[in-house]
Motif scaffolding. Structure first.
Motif, short mmCIF file in Angstrom:
data_model
loop_
_atom_site.label_atom_id
_atom_site.label_comp_id
_atom_site.label_asym_id
_atom_site.label_seq_id
_atom_site.Cartn_x
_atom_site.Cartn_y
_atom_site.Cartn_z
N VAL A 60 -3.70 -0.59 -2.76
CA VAL A 60 -2.39 -0.85 -3.36
C VAL A 60 -2.53 -1.03 -4.87
CG1 VAL A 60 -0.47 -2.50 -3.49
CG2 VAL A 60 -1.37 -1.81 -1.26
N MET A 61 -3.54 -1.79 -5.28
CA MET A 61 -3.76 -2.00 -6.72
C MET A 61 -4.02 -0.67 -7.42
SD MET A 61 -3.36 -5.21 -7.35
CE MET A 61 -4.14 -5.43 -8.92
N LYS A 62 -4.77 0.21 -6.79
CA LYS A 62 -5.02 1.54 -7.36
C LYS A 62 -3.70 2.30 -7.47
CE LYS A 62 -7.68 5.71 -6.81
NZ LYS A 62 -7.97 6.72 -5.83
N GLY A 63 -2.88 2.23 -6.43
CA GLY A 63 -1.58 2.89 -6.45
C GLY A 63 -0.67 2.36 -7.54
N ILE A 64 -0.72 1.06 -7.77
CA ILE A 64 0.08 0.45 -8.84
C ILE A 64 -0.37 1.03 -10.18
CG2 ILE A 64 0.57 -1.69 -10.11
CD1 ILE A 64 0.38 -3.12 -7.32
N GLY A 65 -1.68 1.14 -10.36
CA GLY A 65 -2.21 1.72 -11.60
C GLY A 65 -1.75 3.14 -11.81
N GLU A 66 -1.67 3.92 -10.75
CA GLU A 66 -1.21 5.30 -10.85
C GLU A 66 0.29 5.39 -11.10
OE1 GLU A 66 -2.64 7.54 -7.48
OE2 GLU A 66 -4.67 6.82 -7.79
N ALA A 67 1.03 4.34 -10.75
CA ALA A 67 2.48 4.33 -10.94
C ALA A 67 2.85 4.04 -12.38
CB ALA A 67 3.12 3.28 -10.02
N GLU A 68 1.94 3.52 -13.16
CA GLU A 68 2.25 3.11 -14.54
C GLU A 68 2.51 4.30 -15.44
OE1 GLU A 68 -1.09 0.68 -15.58
OE2 GLU A 68 -0.03 -1.10 -14.94
#
Length: 68
Positions: A60-68
């Motif tokens: 999830v944290m990786k996905g959040i980073g990709e959403a930025e």
């Protein structure tokens, strides 16, 4: 992106994902965040994450980073 526990920081997003059962889809994450009272800015970050199956909070944290 705002840092700390406010706004749509990773810490604030993950705070609203407490109780998530993994694996979880992006839609599952959005529903859990809504159930935990997330505001629209947090939901928007989740909606912008890759549409995939998340195996754990690290994913999830990786996905959040990709959403930025």
């Amino acid at each position: 992106m705002t840092r700390g526990v406010g706004g749509h920081s990773p810490a604030n997003v993950t705070h609203h994902l407490k109780g998530t059962n993994f694996p979880a889809s992006r839609a599952d994450l959005e529903k859990q965040a809504k159930d935990n009272g997330a505001e629209e800015d947090v939901l928007e970050v989740i909606r912008n994450m890759p549409d995939e199956q998340y195996e754990d909070m690290a994913g999830v944290m990786k996905g959040i980073g990709e959403a930025e």
